[in-house]
Design an enzyme around this catalytic site. Structure first.
Site, PDB file in Angstrom:
ATOM      1  N   LYS A  74     -30.724 -15.080  29.036  1.00  0.00           N
ATOM      2  CA  LYS A  74     -30.011 -13.941  29.627  1.00  0.00           C
ATOM      3  C   LYS A  74     -30.755 -12.631  29.308  1.00  0.00           C
ATOM      4  O   LYS A  74     -31.676 -12.615  28.469  1.00  0.00           O
ATOM      5  CB  LYS A  74     -28.584 -13.902  29.068  1.00  0.00           C
ATOM      6  CG  LYS A  74     -27.762 -15.149  29.409  1.00  0.00           C
ATOM      7  CD  LYS A  74     -26.313 -14.930  29.002  1.00  0.00           C
ATOM      8  CE  LYS A  74     -25.510 -16.200  29.107  1.00  0.00           C
ATOM      9  NZ  LYS A  74     -24.070 -15.968  28.876  1.00  0.00           N
ATOM     10  N   PHE A  81     -12.770 -11.080  32.185  1.00  0.00           N
ATOM     11  CA  PHE A  81     -14.128 -10.726  31.779  1.00  0.00           C
ATOM     12  C   PHE A  81     -15.169 -10.957  32.882  1.00  0.00           C
ATOM     13  O   PHE A  81     -16.357 -10.737  32.666  1.00  0.00           O
ATOM     14  CB  PHE A  81     -14.527 -11.497  30.508  1.00  0.00           C
ATOM     15  CG  PHE A  81     -14.428 -13.001  30.614  1.00  0.00           C
ATOM     16  CD1 PHE A  81     -15.475 -13.741  31.147  1.00  0.00           C
ATOM     17  CD2 PHE A  81     -13.288 -13.673  30.178  1.00  0.00           C
ATOM     18  CE1 PHE A  81     -15.396 -15.133  31.240  1.00  0.00           C
ATOM     19  CE2 PHE A  81     -13.200 -15.065  30.276  1.00  0.00           C
ATOM     20  CZ  PHE A  81     -14.259 -15.793  30.816  1.00  0.00           C
ATOM     21  N   ARG A 116     -26.616 -28.277  25.618  1.00  0.00           N
ATOM     22  CA  ARG A 116     -25.374 -27.609  25.172  1.00  0.00           C
ATOM     23  C   ARG A 116     -25.260 -27.671  23.651  1.00  0.00           C
ATOM     24  O   ARG A 116     -24.825 -26.716  23.008  1.00  0.00           O
ATOM     25  CB  ARG A 116     -24.153 -28.278  25.811  1.00  0.00           C
ATOM     26  CG  ARG A 116     -24.037 -28.037  27.294  1.00  0.00           C
ATOM     27  CD  ARG A 116     -23.646 -26.627  27.646  1.00  0.00           C
ATOM     28  NE  ARG A 116     -22.287 -26.301  27.264  1.00  0.00           N
ATOM     29  CZ  ARG A 116     -21.617 -25.236  27.684  1.00  0.00           C
ATOM     30  NH1 ARG A 116     -22.193 -24.377  28.526  1.00  0.00           N
ATOM     31  NH2 ARG A 116     -20.391 -24.999  27.287  1.00  0.00           N
ATOM     32  N   THR A 175     -19.696 -21.430  22.423  1.00  0.00           N
ATOM     33  CA  THR A 175     -19.619 -20.145  23.132  1.00  0.00           C
ATOM     34  C   THR A 175     -19.076 -19.054  22.217  1.00  0.00           C
ATOM     35  O   THR A 175     -19.558 -17.931  22.220  1.00  0.00           O
ATOM     36  CB  THR A 175     -18.706 -20.269  24.376  1.00  0.00           C
ATOM     37  OG1 THR A 175     -19.237 -21.295  25.217  1.00  0.00           O
ATOM     38  CG2 THR A 175     -18.652 -18.970  25.156  1.00  0.00           C
ATOM     39  N   ARG A 232     -27.381 -20.085  19.538  1.00  0.00           N
ATOM     40  CA  ARG A 232     -26.429 -18.985  19.327  1.00  0.00           C
ATOM     41  C   ARG A 232     -26.144 -18.778  17.844  1.00  0.00           C
ATOM     42  O   ARG A 232     -25.986 -17.653  17.381  1.00  0.00           O
ATOM     43  CB  ARG A 232     -25.145 -19.238  20.106  1.00  0.00           C
ATOM     44  CG  ARG A 232     -25.348 -19.003  21.597  1.00  0.00           C
ATOM     45  CD  ARG A 232     -24.111 -19.300  22.407  1.00  0.00           C
ATOM     46  NE  ARG A 232     -24.327 -19.001  23.821  1.00  0.00           N
ATOM     47  CZ  ARG A 232     -23.569 -19.444  24.794  1.00  0.00           C
ATOM     48  NH1 ARG A 232     -22.514 -20.210  24.525  1.00  0.00           N
ATOM     49  NH2 ARG A 232     -23.835 -19.133  26.053  1.00  0.00           N
ATOM     50  N   ASN A 277     -24.908 -13.431  24.472  1.00  0.00           N
ATOM     51  CA  ASN A 277     -25.097 -14.671  23.719  1.00  0.00           C
ATOM     52  C   ASN A 277     -26.378 -15.403  24.098  1.00  0.00           C
ATOM     53  O   ASN A 277     -26.471 -16.613  24.013  1.00  0.00           O
ATOM     54  CB  ASN A 277     -23.853 -15.560  23.831  1.00  0.00           C
ATOM     55  CG  ASN A 277     -23.490 -15.850  25.263  1.00  0.00           C
ATOM     56  OD1 ASN A 277     -24.268 -15.595  26.164  1.00  0.00           O
ATOM     57  ND2 ASN A 277     -22.310 -16.390  25.477  1.00  0.00           N
ATOM     58  N   HIS A 299     -27.817 -19.419  28.566  1.00  0.00           N
ATOM     59  CA  HIS A 299     -26.839 -20.249  29.268  1.00  0.00           C
ATOM     60  C   HIS A 299     -27.383 -21.667  29.384  1.00  0.00           C
ATOM     61  O   HIS A 299     -28.592 -21.850  29.483  1.00  0.00           O
ATOM     62  CB  HIS A 299     -26.600 -19.686  30.673  1.00  0.00           C
ATOM     63  CG  HIS A 299     -25.893 -20.633  31.585  1.00  0.00           C
ATOM     64  ND1 HIS A 299     -24.526 -20.739  31.612  1.00  0.00           N
ATOM     65  CD2 HIS A 299     -26.366 -21.542  32.477  1.00  0.00           C
ATOM     66  CE1 HIS A 299     -24.195 -21.682  32.494  1.00  0.00           C
ATOM     67  NE2 HIS A 299     -25.285 -22.185  33.028  1.00  0.00           N
TER      68      HIS A 299
HETATM   69  P1  CMP Z   1     -21.837 -18.756  29.232  1.00  0.00           P
HETATM   70  O1  CMP Z   1     -21.873 -19.995  28.410  1.00  0.00           O
HETATM   71  O2  CMP Z   1     -23.067 -18.300  29.886  1.00  0.00           O
HETATM   72  O3  CMP Z   1     -20.773 -18.958  30.396  1.00  0.00           O
HETATM   73  C1  CMP Z   1     -19.634 -18.199  30.560  1.00  0.00           C
HETATM   74  C2  CMP Z   1     -19.714 -16.913  29.837  1.00  0.00           C
HETATM   75  O4  CMP Z   1     -18.518 -16.179  29.858  1.00  0.00           O
HETATM   76  C3  CMP Z   1     -19.970 -17.194  28.388  1.00  0.00           C
HETATM   77  O5  CMP Z   1     -21.313 -17.566  28.282  1.00  0.00           O
HETATM   78  C4  CMP Z   1     -19.548 -15.905  27.736  1.00  0.00           C
HETATM   79  O6  CMP Z   1     -20.607 -14.971  27.719  1.00  0.00           O
HETATM   80  C5  CMP Z   1     -18.481 -15.404  28.686  1.00  0.00           C
HETATM   81  N1  CMP Z   1     -17.140 -15.559  28.159  1.00  0.00           N
HETATM   82  C6  CMP Z   1     -16.469 -16.710  28.012  1.00  0.00           C
HETATM   83  N2  CMP Z   1     -15.250 -16.466  27.526  1.00  0.00           N
HETATM   84  C7  CMP Z   1     -15.158 -15.127  27.363  1.00  0.00           C
HETATM   85  C8  CMP Z   1     -14.158 -14.273  26.905  1.00  0.00           C
HETATM   86  N3  CMP Z   1     -12.977 -14.740  26.501  1.00  0.00           N
HETATM   87  N4  CMP Z   1     -14.417 -12.957  26.877  1.00  0.00           N
HETATM   88  C9  CMP Z   1     -15.610 -12.482  27.298  1.00  0.00           C
HETATM   89  N5  CMP Z   1     -16.615 -13.261  27.746  1.00  0.00           N
HETATM   90  C10 CMP Z   1     -16.383 -14.561  27.782  1.00  0.00           C
END
Ligand code: CMP
Length: 144
Positions: free
Chosen positions: A10, A58, A86, A92, A103, A113, A116
């Site tokens: 990212k 979000f 993963r 996450t 991460r 983060n 992806h």
């Molecule tokens: P990613 O794994 O790329 O896919 C979905 C993204 O949504 C995740 O990374 C986070 O960056 C974001 N995300 C998921 N849950 C939340 C949340 N509760 N608040 C803000 N961002 C979120």
């Protein structure tokens, strides 16, 4: 049979100079890079990528962030690569991602983060199709 997944460094990962460190983990483990490109995603592309999150509070911030600068999109290939990527990415929720994961080693923020990775074989198929044309994914034989 071999499997493919979509991973993406990212904008925060690119800006922090983590591209080689992240891709190196997958290469040294034995996964093959079979597609790779750098681009600043349009909001339209970012929205399609995160389609499953549309309507969530979000979503807007997520799309704005992904389209805020260049990303590196990669198609990775290898046995069980969807689940393995993963696992190597980590949870996450930033403070639940274990040390040793990407991460867990490089991020403390939910939004910024670093990377992806597709969450299932079906998502991988969809995301590879979204980010790559068929002819941009190559075929080569690993000696590993
Ligand atoms: P990613 O794994 O790329 O896919 C979905 C993204 O949504 C995740 O990374 C986070 O960056 C974001 N995300 C998921 N849950 C939340 C949340 N509760 N608040 C803000 N961002 C979120």
């Amino acid at each position: 049979a071999s499997e493919q997944t979509y991973i993406m460094i990212k904008p925060d990962g690119v800006q922090r100079g983590l591209v080689a460190a992240i891709l190196g983990r997958f290469e040294t483990r034995g996964f093959q890079i079979v597609g790779m490109k750098m681009l600043t995603p349009t909001k339209e592309l970012a929205s399609s990528h995160y389609g499953e999150h549309e309507g969530k509070p979000f979503f807007g911030g997520l799309v704005d962030f992904l389209s805020s600068g260049p990303v590196v999109g990669v198609v990775l290939q290898g046995k069980g690569v969807v689940a393995a990527a993963r696992m190597m990415l980590g949870a996450t929720k930033p403070l639940e991602s274990a040390p040793g994961t990407i991460r867990g080693d490089f991020a403390i923020d939910m939004g910024r983060n670093v990377m992806h990775a597709s969450d299932s074989v079906d998502s991988a198929t969809r995301e590879i199709g979204l980010w790559f044309k068929k002819e941009e994914v190559v075929s080569w034989t690993s000696c590993a």
